[in-house]
Design an enzyme around this catalytic site. Structure first.
Site, PDB file in Angstrom:
ATOM      1  N   CYS A  20      -0.327  -6.348   5.349  1.00 42.19           N
ATOM      2  CA  CYS A  20      -0.594  -6.419   3.923  1.00 42.19           C
ATOM      3  C   CYS A  20       0.639  -6.927   3.191  1.00 42.19           C
ATOM      4  O   CYS A  20       1.740  -6.425   3.391  1.00 42.19           O
ATOM      5  CB  CYS A  20      -0.964  -5.032   3.412  1.00 42.19           C
ATOM      6  SG  CYS A  20      -1.079  -4.886   1.626  1.00 42.19           S
ATOM      7  N   GLY A  54      -2.431   3.261   2.563  1.00 40.59           N
ATOM      8  CA  GLY A  54      -2.233   1.987   3.244  1.00 40.59           C
ATOM      9  C   GLY A  54      -2.172   0.851   2.252  1.00 40.59           C
ATOM     10  O   GLY A  54      -1.846   1.046   1.080  1.00 40.59           O
ATOM     11  N   CYS A  55      -2.499  -0.339   2.700  1.00 36.78           N
ATOM     12  CA  CYS A  55      -2.417  -1.532   1.852  1.00 36.78           C
ATOM     13  C   CYS A  55      -3.125  -1.323   0.522  1.00 36.78           C
ATOM     14  O   CYS A  55      -4.304  -0.949   0.475  1.00 36.78           O
ATOM     15  CB  CYS A  55      -3.028  -2.728   2.571  1.00 36.78           C
ATOM     16  SG  CYS A  55      -2.964  -4.254   1.615  1.00 36.78           S
ATOM     17  N   PHE A  56      -2.422  -1.567  -0.561  1.00 37.48           N
ATOM     18  CA  PHE A  56      -3.011  -1.277  -1.872  1.00 37.48           C
ATOM     19  C   PHE A  56      -4.090  -2.261  -2.277  1.00 37.48           C
ATOM     20  O   PHE A  56      -4.855  -1.999  -3.197  1.00 37.48           O
ATOM     21  CB  PHE A  56      -1.952  -1.163  -2.968  1.00 37.48           C
ATOM     22  CG  PHE A  56      -0.812  -2.154  -2.939  1.00 37.48           C
ATOM     23  CD1 PHE A  56      -0.960  -3.447  -2.475  1.00 37.48           C
ATOM     24  CD2 PHE A  56       0.438  -1.765  -3.396  1.00 37.48           C
ATOM     25  CE1 PHE A  56       0.092  -4.348  -2.476  1.00 37.48           C
ATOM     26  CE2 PHE A  56       1.514  -2.656  -3.403  1.00 37.48           C
ATOM     27  CZ  PHE A  56       1.338  -3.956  -2.935  1.00 37.48           C
TER      28      PHE A  56
END
Length: 224
Positions: A20, A54-56
């Site tokens: 990400c 995790g990945c925003f």
């Protein structure tokens, strides 16, 4: 459910080598305006919730689609450095984790509902310092509470989900007091909607958003 979650949130370990944020668009210095990701100018009647899963990119979109959610902002929290950049957070020198700040109407959607979605649908809270292909403390799962009541909701929800044995392991989400949220760079805001062609969005983020849609269909905005 646990086998489905395992396949959804573990897919990246063998298939993907990117993470990400690694796919910064060519126009990052002058990004187009997104339909999501910017804090409301009028906060009257709105409450805030802050989660790291995790990945925003996926978290922002998943919560953006819920009824009662006014806006979601991608950013960083849980660390010590002021005004961190993505590169600094990725270097693991700031203590921050990728986070979303949710601005919502508590008359329409409750903090409990947001917590339910966070712990059962938007990410895998049993993964320690990673989410799928994204590894490191900057991708750790965390829930930042503002009041004793929110802390109780988080702890009670964790206990309830653990008791159902929906996951193979126990929830490792950090439950910590909210201190400061730092918005991420403009090019991260609304990234899911602005870059549907991104391989990361297609192969990683979309699975998380679709999982929320599948488990909480009655809570989705119509139209999205």
């Amino acid at each position: 459910m646990k086998s489905q979650l395992k396949s959804l949130f573990g897919i990246g370990l063998l298939a993907f080598t990117f993470a990400c944020g690694s796919q910064q668009p060519a126009d990052a210095q002058n990004p187009p305006r997104s339909t999501a990701g910017f804090a409301p100018t009028n906060l009257t009647g709105l409450a805030q919730a802050t989660f790291a899963g995790g990945c925003f990119w996926a978290q922002e979109e998943a919560f953006e689609q819920l009824k009662g959610v006014k806006q979601v902002v991608s950013g960083y929290a849980g660390g010590t450095k002021a005004n961190p950049t993505y590169e600094e957070v990725a270097d693991k020198t700031t203590g921050h984790t990728e986070t979303v700040q949710i601005y919502y109407d508590p008359k329409v959607i409750s903090y409990q509902k947001l917590a339910d979605i966070f712990f059962t649908a938007s990410h895998d809270p049993t993964q320690l310092n990673r989410q799928g292909p994204d590894a490191g403390p900057e991708y750790r799962s965390a829930a930042f509470y503002r009041t004793p009541e929110e802390k109780k909701v988080l702890e009670t929800t964790i206990a309830k989900v653990n008791a159902t044995k929906e996951y193979d392991g126990k929830i490792v989400t950090q439950v910590v007091p909210f201190q400061k949220f730092w918005p991420a760079e403009d090019y991260h805001q609304g990234y899911y909607r602005l870059h549907p062609e991104s391989s990361y969005i297609i192969h990683v983020s979309a699975h998380k958003v679709e999982h929320v849609q599948k488990l909480f269909p009655k809570d989705l905005k119509n139209p999205l």
